[in-house]
Structure formats: structure tokens, C-alpha cells
Design a protein around this motif. Sequence first.
Motif, PDB file in Angstrom:
ATOM      1  N   PHE A  64       0.832  -1.201   0.000  1.00  0.00           N
ATOM      2  CA  PHE A  64       0.000   0.000   0.000  1.00  0.00           C
ATOM      3  C   PHE A  64       0.868   1.253   0.000  1.00  0.00           C
ATOM      4  N   ASP A  65       1.976   1.224   0.731  1.00  0.00           N
ATOM      5  CA  ASP A  65       2.875   2.384   0.754  1.00  0.00           C
ATOM      6  C   ASP A  65       3.508   2.616  -0.611  1.00  0.00           C
ATOM      7  N   ALA A  66       3.867   1.547  -1.305  1.00  0.00           N
ATOM      8  CA  ALA A  66       4.551   1.670  -2.589  1.00  0.00           C
ATOM      9  C   ALA A  66       3.653   2.272  -3.668  1.00  0.00           C
ATOM     10  N   ASN A  67       2.362   2.004  -3.604  1.00  0.00           N
ATOM     11  CA  ASN A  67       1.456   2.472  -4.650  1.00  0.00           C
ATOM     12  C   ASN A  67       0.816   3.816  -4.313  1.00  0.00           C
ATOM     13  N   GLY A  68       0.409   3.974  -3.082  1.00  0.00           N
ATOM     14  CA  GLY A  68      -0.158   5.245  -2.665  1.00  0.00           C
ATOM     15  C   GLY A  68      -1.578   5.462  -3.143  1.00  0.00           C
ATOM     16  N   PRO A  69      -2.285   6.404  -2.520  1.00  0.00           N
ATOM     17  CA  PRO A  69      -3.697   6.651  -2.877  1.00  0.00           C
ATOM     18  C   PRO A  69      -3.880   7.147  -4.299  1.00  0.00           C
ATOM     19  N   GLU A  70      -2.876   7.857  -4.843  1.00  0.00           N
ATOM     20  CA  GLU A  70      -3.033   8.408  -6.191  1.00  0.00           C
ATOM     21  C   GLU A  70      -3.197   7.307  -7.233  1.00  0.00           C
ATOM     22  N   LYS A  71      -2.376   6.252  -7.126  1.00  0.00           N
ATOM     23  CA  LYS A  71      -2.450   5.188  -8.123  1.00  0.00           C
ATOM     24  C   LYS A  71      -3.740   4.385  -7.975  1.00  0.00           C
ATOM     25  N   PHE A  72      -4.113   4.067  -6.735  1.00  0.00           N
ATOM     26  CA  PHE A  72      -5.368   3.350  -6.521  1.00  0.00           C
ATOM     27  C   PHE A  72      -6.541   4.156  -7.060  1.00  0.00           C
ATOM     28  N   THR A  73      -6.526   5.466  -6.809  1.00  0.00           N
ATOM     29  CA  THR A  73      -7.621   6.320  -7.268  1.00  0.00           C
ATOM     30  C   THR A  73      -7.666   6.392  -8.793  1.00  0.00           C
ATOM     31  N   ALA A  74      -6.505   6.540  -9.433  1.00  0.00           N
ATOM     32  CA  ALA A  74      -6.463   6.611 -10.893  1.00  0.00           C
ATOM     33  C   ALA A  74      -7.005   5.334 -11.522  1.00  0.00           C
TER      34      ALA A  74
ATOM     35  N   LEU B 179      -4.922  -5.212 -29.333  1.00  0.00           N
ATOM     36  CA  LEU B 179      -6.246  -4.676 -29.649  1.00  0.00           C
ATOM     37  C   LEU B 179      -6.430  -3.247 -29.153  1.00  0.00           C
ATOM     38  N   GLY B 180      -5.497  -2.775 -28.342  1.00  0.00           N
ATOM     39  CA  GLY B 180      -5.600  -1.418 -27.817  1.00  0.00           C
ATOM     40  C   GLY B 180      -6.435  -1.304 -26.562  1.00  0.00           C
ATOM     41  N   CYS B 181      -6.677  -2.419 -25.886  1.00  0.00           N
ATOM     42  CA  CYS B 181      -7.420  -2.377 -24.623  1.00  0.00           C
ATOM     43  C   CYS B 181      -6.595  -1.663 -23.557  1.00  0.00           C
ATOM     44  N   THR B 182      -7.267  -1.093 -22.581  1.00  0.00           N
ATOM     45  CA  THR B 182      -6.590  -0.527 -21.417  1.00  0.00           C
ATOM     46  C   THR B 182      -6.363  -1.648 -20.415  1.00  0.00           C
ATOM     47  N   VAL B 183      -5.129  -1.824 -19.987  1.00  0.00           N
ATOM     48  CA  VAL B 183      -4.782  -2.906 -19.063  1.00  0.00           C
ATOM     49  C   VAL B 183      -4.412  -2.319 -17.710  1.00  0.00           C
ATOM     50  N   ILE B 184      -5.031  -2.845 -16.663  1.00  0.00           N
ATOM     51  CA  ILE B 184      -4.660  -2.534 -15.284  1.00  0.00           C
ATOM     52  C   ILE B 184      -4.071  -3.805 -14.697  1.00  0.00           C
ATOM     53  N   SER B 185      -2.834  -3.719 -14.235  1.00  0.00           N
ATOM     54  CA  SER B 185      -2.108  -4.910 -13.794  1.00  0.00           C
ATOM     55  C   SER B 185      -1.920  -4.916 -12.281  1.00  0.00           C
ATOM     56  N   LEU B 186      -2.147  -6.072 -11.689  1.00  0.00           N
ATOM     57  CA  LEU B 186      -1.829  -6.322 -10.287  1.00  0.00           C
ATOM     58  C   LEU B 186      -0.742  -7.390 -10.303  1.00  0.00           C
TER      59      LEU B 186
ATOM     60  N   ASP C  59       3.886  -8.255  -9.433  1.00  0.00           N
ATOM     61  CA  ASP C  59       4.928  -8.188  -8.411  1.00  0.00           C
ATOM     62  C   ASP C  59       6.111  -7.307  -8.762  1.00  0.00           C
ATOM     63  N   THR C  60       6.262  -6.892 -10.008  1.00  0.00           N
ATOM     64  CA  THR C  60       7.413  -6.085 -10.392  1.00  0.00           C
ATOM     65  C   THR C  60       7.120  -5.310 -11.672  1.00  0.00           C
ATOM     66  N   VAL C  61       7.818  -4.201 -11.850  1.00  0.00           N
ATOM     67  CA  VAL C  61       7.591  -3.377 -13.047  1.00  0.00           C
ATOM     68  C   VAL C  61       8.078  -4.068 -14.308  1.00  0.00           C
ATOM     69  N   VAL C  62       8.931  -5.081 -14.172  1.00  0.00           N
ATOM     70  CA  VAL C  62       9.401  -5.820 -15.343  1.00  0.00           C
ATOM     71  C   VAL C  62       8.597  -7.100 -15.565  1.00  0.00           C
ATOM     72  N   SER C  63       7.504  -7.240 -14.872  1.00  0.00           N
ATOM     73  CA  SER C  63       6.611  -8.381 -15.093  1.00  0.00           C
ATOM     74  C   SER C  63       6.118  -8.374 -16.539  1.00  0.00           C
ATOM     75  N   PRO C  64       5.974  -9.531 -17.166  1.00  0.00           N
ATOM     76  CA  PRO C  64       5.508  -9.569 -18.564  1.00  0.00           C
ATOM     77  C   PRO C  64       4.061  -9.125 -18.729  1.00  0.00           C
ATOM     78  N   ILE C  65       3.327  -8.964 -17.624  1.00  0.00           N
ATOM     79  CA  ILE C  65       1.945  -8.486 -17.726  1.00  0.00           C
ATOM     80  C   ILE C  65       1.799  -7.064 -17.198  1.00  0.00           C
ATOM     81  N   ALA C  66       2.913  -6.429 -16.819  1.00  0.00           N
ATOM     82  CA  ALA C  66       2.848  -5.069 -16.287  1.00  0.00           C
ATOM     83  C   ALA C  66       2.389  -4.096 -17.363  1.00  0.00           C
ATOM     84  N   SER C  67       1.528  -3.179 -16.961  1.00  0.00           N
ATOM     85  CA  SER C  67       1.065  -2.129 -17.863  1.00  0.00           C
ATOM     86  C   SER C  67       1.944  -0.898 -17.645  1.00  0.00           C
ATOM     87  N   SER C  68       1.469   0.266 -18.044  1.00  0.00           N
ATOM     88  CA  SER C  68       2.218   1.498 -17.792  1.00  0.00           C
ATOM     89  C   SER C  68       2.303   1.713 -16.279  1.00  0.00           C
ATOM     90  N   PRO C  69       3.313   2.477 -15.802  1.00  0.00           N
ATOM     91  CA  PRO C  69       3.509   2.630 -14.350  1.00  0.00           C
ATOM     92  C   PRO C  69       2.286   3.129 -13.597  1.00  0.00           C
TER      93      PRO C  69
END
Length: 301
Positions: A118-128, A210-217, A219-229
Motif C-alpha cells: 500500500f505504501d509503494a502504490n499510494g492513494p493516487e495510483k489506486f484512485t487513478a 487490440l488497444g485495450c486498457t490494461v490494469i495490472s496487479l 509483483d514487479t515493473v518488469v513483469s511480462p503483464i505489467a502495464s504502464s507505471p
Amino acid sequence: MDYTTLAAMIAGSFASLSPQLRVAARKVLERPDDVALMSMRGFASTVGVHPSTMTRLARHFEFDSYKDFQESFQRRLRAHPGDFASRARELQARGVRQSETVLKDVLDAAARNMGESFDANGPEKFTACAEILLKAPRIFCLGRRSCFPVAFYFRYLVSVLRDGVRLLDGLGGTFTDELRELRRDDVVFVVGFEPYSNATVDAIAVANELGCTVISLTDTVVSPIASSPDRTILVRNESPSFFHSVAPALAAVEALAAIMVLRGGAKTLATIAASEKQMQRFSAYWQGAAGGRPSRMEQQR
């Protein structure tokens, strides 16, 4: 000395260690990856002991230096970073008398994972991310293998507060068929941790094409399923058990749903009320002897 042997030695002599060495010993057994990857001072600071305590722990087990002690952990990490059977053997090496300690370690790890996530992501990312999910025409939820319960829970929660939420469950072997339903305006909510499911990685590749918007949950920013930061929620999932923890991911899902309700306005409240009314109509929940319609067994009496 190999790590399994060392872990058994640490566990076996745990009761005879000084209080400070017991703290250090518990932490190195609980967080072997960190011992392998972090400096002595960095690890000591993280677990709340003096660096000299780590040196004394290494010497207690007859290592010439902390570097030699650390090498056992580094060899373990190089040999089987995702080997569940080896992790299970390491767990057993701690001995059956360590049950109470293992339970405390699991609880401590879960609390630390959630706090750091929760500290790493912060309220801004959860809200976005919550705003994106509220505005999406349709949401497709994806998680395979151990991540399936997290994706299912997300779909269950969010379907109560808005329409158009679909779980990509691949029932009857139809997973690839379900992907044909994706459209450019859709949002795909994906959950995945190392070791990553091939099906999940392939599905996100399709969603991106296809241009879908992806929200990823993940473990790391280099995960093969990670979306934009700004659309990747990072979850720490380490565990002293043989398998990674999904508890922090479930907590993150709960947080997302809560913020969606917080920001959803009257439309969200109306959808929740309609969902609740439908559950009441079909007597979804047991109301006990004092209320609600009788169960089938009671009707047959």
C-alpha cells in the motif's frame, strides 16, 4: 554449506541463541531472498538489528565472514528461484517443533507485505485505476492458477457496484474463444505473479494488440503483464511458506473496490441497492431461525 543444511542448523539451535541473534535468525529464515540480494547493512536495517549482529550470527555458525554466510543464500536463489518443492524442503528443515514460529512468520510476512504494498502504490495510483474502472464500458478480469481466486474476487466485488464485468475463466477450455470478445474500449484487469502463467502473458499480449486498457496487479515493473507505471499496482507477495502469498493482492482488490464506491456517486449506490435487492429476492444469505423464508429441509418437515 548448502542453504537447506544451514536452515536446519539455524532452526535447531534457535532456542540457545541470544535474544538479538534470535531476531536475526528468524529474519534470515523468513526472508532468504533478501539475505541473498541485499547488503549486510541494508538487510540489518530492514529487519531492525545492528550490522554487527549479522556478523555474529554468521560466526556463530562457523562462517569466516558474513559474505561466506550470504553465499549459501545466493546459491539457493540461483539454484531454484521458483522451485516450490525445494522451498517445501527448506520449510521442513526448520523442524516440526517450529510450528509456532512458522505461524508467526507467516503473519508477520502478511502484515509487512500489505503495508509495503500500500505504501509503494499510494492513494493516487489506486484512485487513478478506480476511475478507469468506473468509466470503462466493459471490464474483463483475468487471473490463472493461484491468481484465479483474486481475479474472481475482484469480479465478484465490482459486479455488485457496476454492470459489464466479465471473468475470463476459460470454462470448458474456451479461454482463447473468450479473448475474441475483447474490444478497443474495454479494460482488462489482470493478476499475475512469478512464475507467470503462459495463458495470462499471451492474453495480455492480445489485449495490448487490440488497444485495450490494461490494469495490472503484479509483483514487479518488469513483469511480462505489467502495464504502464500509472496502471500497474505492485504487490509484495513473499512468504515463509513454500508458496507465494495472495493475501496482499486480495487486500489491494478490496481497496480498489472501496475507492470505486467512494467515487462512484449516485449511479454506484443505485447499482449496489439493485444488487442487494436481487440477493434478497433469491434468499442468497441465511437469515437464521428468526427471519427469512425456511430452508428446503424446514419446508419438508
